[in-house]
Each structure stands twice: as structure tokens, then as C-alpha cells.
Design a protein around this motif. Sequence first.
Motif, PDB file in Angstrom:
ATOM      1  N   MET A 266      18.341 -32.193  17.848  1.00 18.51           N
ATOM      2  CA  MET A 266      17.417 -31.772  18.874  1.00 18.51           C
ATOM      3  C   MET A 266      18.223 -31.480  20.143  1.00 18.51           C
ATOM      4  O   MET A 266      18.982 -32.332  20.606  1.00 18.51           O
ATOM      5  N   PRO A 267      18.100 -30.291  20.710  1.00 23.93           N
ATOM      6  CA  PRO A 267      18.884 -29.934  21.905  1.00 23.93           C
ATOM      7  C   PRO A 267      18.352 -30.638  23.154  1.00 23.93           C
ATOM      8  O   PRO A 267      17.172 -30.981  23.257  1.00 23.93           O
ATOM      9  N   ASP A 268      19.251 -30.871  24.096  1.00 21.96           N
ATOM     10  CA  ASP A 268      18.856 -31.421  25.394  1.00 21.96           C
ATOM     11  C   ASP A 268      18.003 -30.402  26.135  1.00 21.96           C
ATOM     12  O   ASP A 268      18.307 -29.205  26.126  1.00 21.96           O
ATOM     13  N   ILE A 269      16.961 -30.891  26.763  1.00 21.51           N
ATOM     14  CA  ILE A 269      16.118 -30.012  27.568  1.00 21.51           C
ATOM     15  C   ILE A 269      16.650 -30.031  28.991  1.00 21.51           C
ATOM     16  O   ILE A 269      16.867 -31.095  29.560  1.00 21.51           O
ATOM     17  N   LYS A 270      16.851 -28.889  29.553  1.00 28.55           N
ATOM     18  CA  LYS A 270      17.341 -28.773  30.927  1.00 28.55           C
ATOM     19  C   LYS A 270      16.162 -28.446  31.839  1.00 28.55           C
ATOM     20  O   LYS A 270      15.547 -27.390  31.703  1.00 28.55           O
ATOM     21  N   TYR A 271      15.828 -29.392  32.726  1.00 32.75           N
ATOM     22  CA  TYR A 271      14.731 -29.185  33.663  1.00 32.75           C
ATOM     23  C   TYR A 271      15.264 -28.642  34.981  1.00 32.75           C
ATOM     24  O   TYR A 271      16.291 -29.105  35.483  1.00 32.75           O
ATOM     25  N   THR A 272      14.555 -27.697  35.537  1.00 32.19           N
ATOM     26  CA  THR A 272      14.927 -27.149  36.846  1.00 32.19           C
ATOM     27  C   THR A 272      14.256 -27.983  37.934  1.00 32.19           C
ATOM     28  O   THR A 272      13.380 -28.812  37.659  1.00 32.19           O
ATOM     29  N   ALA A 273      14.636 -27.743  39.165  1.00 35.40           N
ATOM     30  CA  ALA A 273      13.992 -28.420  40.297  1.00 35.40           C
ATOM     31  C   ALA A 273      12.507 -28.065  40.344  1.00 35.40           C
ATOM     32  O   ALA A 273      11.666 -28.899  40.678  1.00 35.40           O
ATOM     33  N   GLU A 274      12.173 -26.842  39.977  1.00 38.22           N
ATOM     34  CA  GLU A 274      10.773 -26.420  39.935  1.00 38.22           C
ATOM     35  C   GLU A 274      10.006 -27.202  38.858  1.00 38.22           C
ATOM     36  O   GLU A 274       8.876 -27.644  39.080  1.00 38.22           O
ATOM     37  N   ASP A 275      10.631 -27.386  37.679  1.00 36.22           N
ATOM     38  CA  ASP A 275      10.008 -28.184  36.615  1.00 36.22           C
ATOM     39  C   ASP A 275       9.744 -29.609  37.106  1.00 36.22           C
ATOM     40  O   ASP A 275       8.664 -30.161  36.902  1.00 36.22           O
ATOM     41  N   ASP A 276      10.747 -30.198  37.740  1.00 35.23           N
ATOM     42  CA  ASP A 276      10.601 -31.566  38.255  1.00 35.23           C
ATOM     43  C   ASP A 276       9.467 -31.667  39.266  1.00 35.23           C
ATOM     44  O   ASP A 276       8.705 -32.631  39.265  1.00 35.23           O
ATOM     45  N   ALA A 277       9.330 -30.667  40.123  1.00 36.78           N
ATOM     46  CA  ALA A 277       8.266 -30.667  41.127  1.00 36.78           C
ATOM     47  C   ALA A 277       6.893 -30.581  40.462  1.00 36.78           C
ATOM     48  O   ALA A 277       5.944 -31.265  40.872  1.00 36.78           O
TER      49      ALA A 277
END
Length: 94
Positions: free
Chosen positions: A1-12
Motif C-alpha cells: 500500500m503506497p504512502d498517501i501524501k497530504y497537502t496543506a490544503e488536505d490537512d486544512a
Amino acid sequence: MPDIKYTAEDDAIIDQWVRENVASTWHSLGTCKMLPLEWKGVVAANMNVHGVTGVKVADLSICPANLAAHTSHTAMIIGEKAADILIKELGLVL
């Protein structure tokens, strides 16, 4: 399973969703515990705040531990006890 990369927008977006949708179903209590000061208590047995003149606390925040009873009943008993204390301290007669 690949790592999911969250952006600052996703975090917000996630942060906003959590703030709007996550809540407790528990009744908060014990934030001003009725215990001796040396046991990290905030309120004395006469409902006075330790070290403060003229301030009493008479709500569920004085419970020193979780309750094995419905909180509404405990709140009513605390209110009744506070009334008894105030009547005695003010010299009132009913």
C-alpha cells in the motif's frame, strides 16, 4: 500500500471537518475538583475556591472523579448542598 501524501490544503479540510463533526457524548466534569489543595484540588468542602475570596463553585466541575450515577441527579444534589451552605453562611432561616 503506497504512502498517501497530504497537502496543506488536505490537512486544512480534514481539520475543518474534525472541528465541525467530532464531539464528545460524555458529560464533562471534574475540571475544578473538590479536593484539598495539596491533592491538586481547586474547591474546598464549603465550595470556596482555594485561595480566592468570595468565589464558590457549585456545578459538576467539582466532582473529583467520574460518577456512577446520572449527572443530572448529581448536579441537583450539588445545587441543594450549595443552597444549604449559603443559607448557613448568610445566616438566613427558611
